[in-house]
Design an enzyme around this catalytic site. Structure first.
Site, PDB file in Angstrom:
ATOM      1  N   SER A 170     -18.624 -39.637  10.909  1.00 25.37           N
ATOM      2  CA  SER A 170     -18.926 -38.209  11.071  1.00 25.37           C
ATOM      3  C   SER A 170     -19.305 -37.968  12.525  1.00 25.37           C
ATOM      4  O   SER A 170     -19.781 -38.896  13.201  1.00 25.37           O
ATOM      5  CB  SER A 170     -20.108 -37.848  10.171  1.00 25.37           C
TER       6      SER A 170
ATOM      7  N   TYR B  95     -28.345 -39.317   6.900  1.00 23.41           N
ATOM      8  CA  TYR B  95     -26.872 -39.266   6.941  1.00 23.41           C
ATOM      9  C   TYR B  95     -26.365 -39.707   8.310  1.00 23.41           C
ATOM     10  O   TYR B  95     -25.462 -40.542   8.414  1.00 23.41           O
ATOM     11  CB  TYR B  95     -26.444 -37.835   6.628  1.00 23.41           C
TER      12      TYR B  95
ATOM     13  N   THR C  95     -15.389 -28.325   2.473  1.00 25.82           N
ATOM     14  CA  THR C  95     -15.133 -29.122   1.258  1.00 25.82           C
ATOM     15  C   THR C  95     -16.306 -28.878   0.298  1.00 25.82           C
ATOM     16  O   THR C  95     -17.310 -28.258   0.690  1.00 25.82           O
ATOM     17  CB  THR C  95     -15.082 -30.643   1.559  1.00 25.82           C
TER      18      THR C  95
ATOM     19  N   ASN D  73     -13.639 -43.731   2.227  1.00 24.65           N
ATOM     20  CA  ASN D  73     -13.999 -42.355   2.546  1.00 24.65           C
ATOM     21  C   ASN D  73     -15.137 -41.805   1.703  1.00 24.65           C
ATOM     22  O   ASN D  73     -15.722 -40.767   2.046  1.00 24.65           O
ATOM     23  CB  ASN D  73     -12.716 -41.504   2.369  1.00 24.65           C
TER      24      ASN D  73
HETATM   25  N1  LIG Z   1     -17.053 -32.117   4.887  1.00 24.29           N
HETATM   26  C1  LIG Z   1     -17.549 -32.379   6.074  1.00 24.29           C
HETATM   27  O1  LIG Z   1     -17.897 -31.472   6.858  1.00 24.29           O
HETATM   28  C2  LIG Z   1     -17.680 -33.804   6.534  1.00 24.29           C
HETATM   29  C3  LIG Z   1     -18.007 -34.028   7.886  1.00 24.29           C
HETATM   30  C4  LIG Z   1     -18.126 -35.342   8.331  1.00 24.29           C
HETATM   31  C5  LIG Z   1     -17.918 -36.396   7.467  1.00 24.29           C
HETATM   32  N2  LIG Z   1     -17.616 -36.137   6.145  1.00 24.29           N
HETATM   33  C6  LIG Z   1     -17.397 -37.286   5.273  1.00 24.29           C
HETATM   34  O2  LIG Z   1     -16.124 -37.162   4.688  1.00 24.29           O
HETATM   35  C7  LIG Z   1     -16.091 -37.923   3.473  1.00 24.29           C
HETATM   36  C8  LIG Z   1     -15.472 -37.078   2.390  1.00 24.29           C
HETATM   37  O3  LIG Z   1     -16.327 -35.978   2.124  1.00 24.29           O
HETATM   38  P1  LIG Z   1     -15.796 -34.544   1.673  1.00 24.29           P
HETATM   39  O4  LIG Z   1     -16.198 -33.599   2.725  1.00 24.29           O
HETATM   40  O5  LIG Z   1     -14.391 -34.639   1.232  1.00 24.29           O
HETATM   41  O6  LIG Z   1     -16.799 -34.275   0.464  1.00 24.29           O
HETATM   42  P2  LIG Z   1     -16.553 -34.254  -1.112  1.00 24.29           P
HETATM   43  O7  LIG Z   1     -17.896 -34.054  -1.707  1.00 24.29           O
HETATM   44  O8  LIG Z   1     -15.476 -33.283  -1.451  1.00 24.29           O
HETATM   45  O9  LIG Z   1     -16.003 -35.726  -1.429  1.00 24.29           O
HETATM   46  C9  LIG Z   1     -16.836 -36.859  -1.460  1.00 24.29           C
HETATM   47  C10 LIG Z   1     -16.373 -37.694  -2.649  1.00 24.29           C
HETATM   48  O10 LIG Z   1     -17.052 -38.951  -2.612  1.00 24.29           O
HETATM   49  C11 LIG Z   1     -17.323 -39.303  -3.954  1.00 24.29           C
HETATM   50  N3  LIG Z   1     -18.408 -40.282  -4.024  1.00 24.29           N
HETATM   51  C12 LIG Z   1     -19.718 -40.093  -3.741  1.00 24.29           C
HETATM   52  N4  LIG Z   1     -20.407 -41.213  -3.988  1.00 24.29           N
HETATM   53  C13 LIG Z   1     -19.512 -42.133  -4.422  1.00 24.29           C
HETATM   54  C14 LIG Z   1     -19.611 -43.479  -4.836  1.00 24.29           C
HETATM   55  N5  LIG Z   1     -20.799 -44.123  -4.856  1.00 24.29           N
HETATM   56  N6  LIG Z   1     -18.491 -44.128  -5.233  1.00 24.29           N
HETATM   57  C15 LIG Z   1     -17.295 -43.499  -5.228  1.00 24.29           C
HETATM   58  N7  LIG Z   1     -17.133 -42.217  -4.845  1.00 24.29           N
HETATM   59  C16 LIG Z   1     -18.238 -41.545  -4.462  1.00 24.29           C
HETATM   60  C17 LIG Z   1     -17.706 -37.990  -4.626  1.00 24.29           C
HETATM   61  O11 LIG Z   1     -17.608 -38.073  -6.040  1.00 24.29           O
HETATM   62  C18 LIG Z   1     -16.704 -37.038  -3.994  1.00 24.29           C
HETATM   63  O12 LIG Z   1     -15.528 -36.912  -4.774  1.00 24.29           O
HETATM   64  C19 LIG Z   1     -17.523 -38.368   3.232  1.00 24.29           C
HETATM   65  O13 LIG Z   1     -17.683 -39.700   3.676  1.00 24.29           O
HETATM   66  C20 LIG Z   1     -18.326 -37.437   4.101  1.00 24.29           C
HETATM   67  O14 LIG Z   1     -19.569 -37.998   4.459  1.00 24.29           O
HETATM   68  C21 LIG Z   1     -17.485 -34.871   5.675  1.00 24.29           C
END
Ligand SMILES: NC(=O)c1ccc[n+]([C@@H]2O[C@H](COP(=O)([O-])OP(=O)(O)OC[C@H]3O[C@@H](n4cnc5c(N)ncnc54)[C@H](O)[C@@H]3O)[C@@H](O)[C@H]2O)c1
Length: 272
Positions: free
Chosen positions: A139, A152, A187, A86
């Site tokens: 996503s 992205y 988030t 994730n």
């Molecule tokens: N929030 C949204 O609207 C949304 C929409 C679609 C997809 N996503 C995806 O959901 C996932 C979770 O995102 P979120 O919204 O919880 O954001 P978030 O920023 O709260 O969490 C992302 C986490 O990934 C960690 N991370 C980043 N690079 C890393 C690495 N190289 N190694 C290990 N950990 C790493 C960060 O430290 C962070 O804790 C991501 O893949 C994001 O792309 C989020």
């Protein structure tokens, strides 16, 4: 859905979606391993969950750290059943202004990190002859072009294909692989864009009339990881309140009112 006796590894677990999923899996009986680049954040989440949780700092773009993480999990718990790959990263900018560093980072974290995580998990599941379930965070940007997010969206789109091919190859080992495609979820990742005014635009395009919250995605991931989804593999499941429903036509209305005659044309490009 219960996960008693099962061991789950969650990357990006210090963040909104990963943290919520770790909490839900633990509530339902799983032993959870929370991994994140932000090791302290992962440890904070694990402390809130309690003794069924363990946390580790891990940069998922580094093959040695990822393999080390999964070896440690096998040493500690003797098995890996469920994996939520994730961790993700994104930046906003037009194609003309996207630096190669940003482009490369989007692929490093979203594609290479997810591949390394999913491969490390699958190799050990196959080695131990245990069935397993892997969910990858893609996503809606993987299927709906989103201006200002070319890197992205391109990276997440490549994950959908990775999931399909992995699901095909790993079915023979009783390992399922699926993708979850969140829409806009509140988030830390989206805080700045939402605070800058994107929330109104998002809400006007989401039929269910609200932003996503991490628990919306966590519940879907838990379903895909569970035996309830025993015959589901290779899918890309959208969790977005309907925001990615394509081309709803020329007209719109206030759909909360029956018999309303206030229909109007959808906003045209460039309209404010
Ligand atoms: N929030 C949204 O609207 C949304 C929409 C679609 C997809 N996503 C995806 O959901 C996932 C979770 O995102 P979120 O919204 O919880 O954001 P978030 O920023 O709260 O969490 C992302 C986490 O990934 C960690 N991370 C980043 N690079 C890393 C690495 N190289 N190694 C290990 N950990 C790493 C960060 O430290 C962070 O804790 C991501 O893949 C994001 O792309 C989020």
């Amino acid at each position: 859905m219960r996960y008693d006796g099962q061991v789950a590894v969650i990357t990006g677990a210090a963040g909104g979606i990963g943290g919520a999923t770790a909490h839900l899996l633990a509530e339902r009986g799983a032993t959870v391993v929370l991994a994140d680049l932000n090791g302290d954040g992962a440890r904070d989440q694990a402390a809130k969950i309690g003794p069924s949780a363990w946390a580790a700092g891990c940069d998922t773009t580094d093959p040695d750290q990822v393999d080390g993480l999964f070896d440690t999990v096998v040493d500690r718990y003797g098995r890996i059943d469920l994996v939520f790959a994730n961790a993700g990263w994104g930046s906003v900018g037009s194609v003309l202004d996207t630096s190669f560093d940003d482009w490369r980072r989007a692929f490093d974290v979203n594609v290479h990190g997810t591949f390394l995580t999913a491969r490390a998990a699958a190799v050990r599941m196959v080695r131990h002859g245990t069935p397993g379930s892997i969910v990858v965070t893609s996503s809606t940007g993987a299927v709906v072009p989103t201006a200002m997010m070319a890197a992205y969206c391109s990276a997440k789109a490549s994950l959908n294909m990775l999931v399909a091919v992995m699901a095909y190859e790993l079915g023979a080992h009783d390992i399922r692989v699926n993708a979850v495609l969140p829409g806009v979820v509140s988030t830390p990742m989206t805080q700045a864009i939402l605070a800058a005014g994107a929330e109104d635009h998002v809400l006007s395009n989401v039929p269910l009339g609200r932003l996503g919250v991490p628990a919306d995605v966590a519940r879907t991931v838990c379903y895909l990881l569970s035996d309830e989804a025993a015959y589901v593999t290779g899918t890309a499941l959208v969790v977005d309140g309907g925001g990615a429903i394509p081309g709803a036509g020329w007209y719109t209305n206030d759909f909360r009112r029956r018999g309303a005659t206030t229909w109007r044309l959808q906003r045209s490009r460039g309209a404010r």
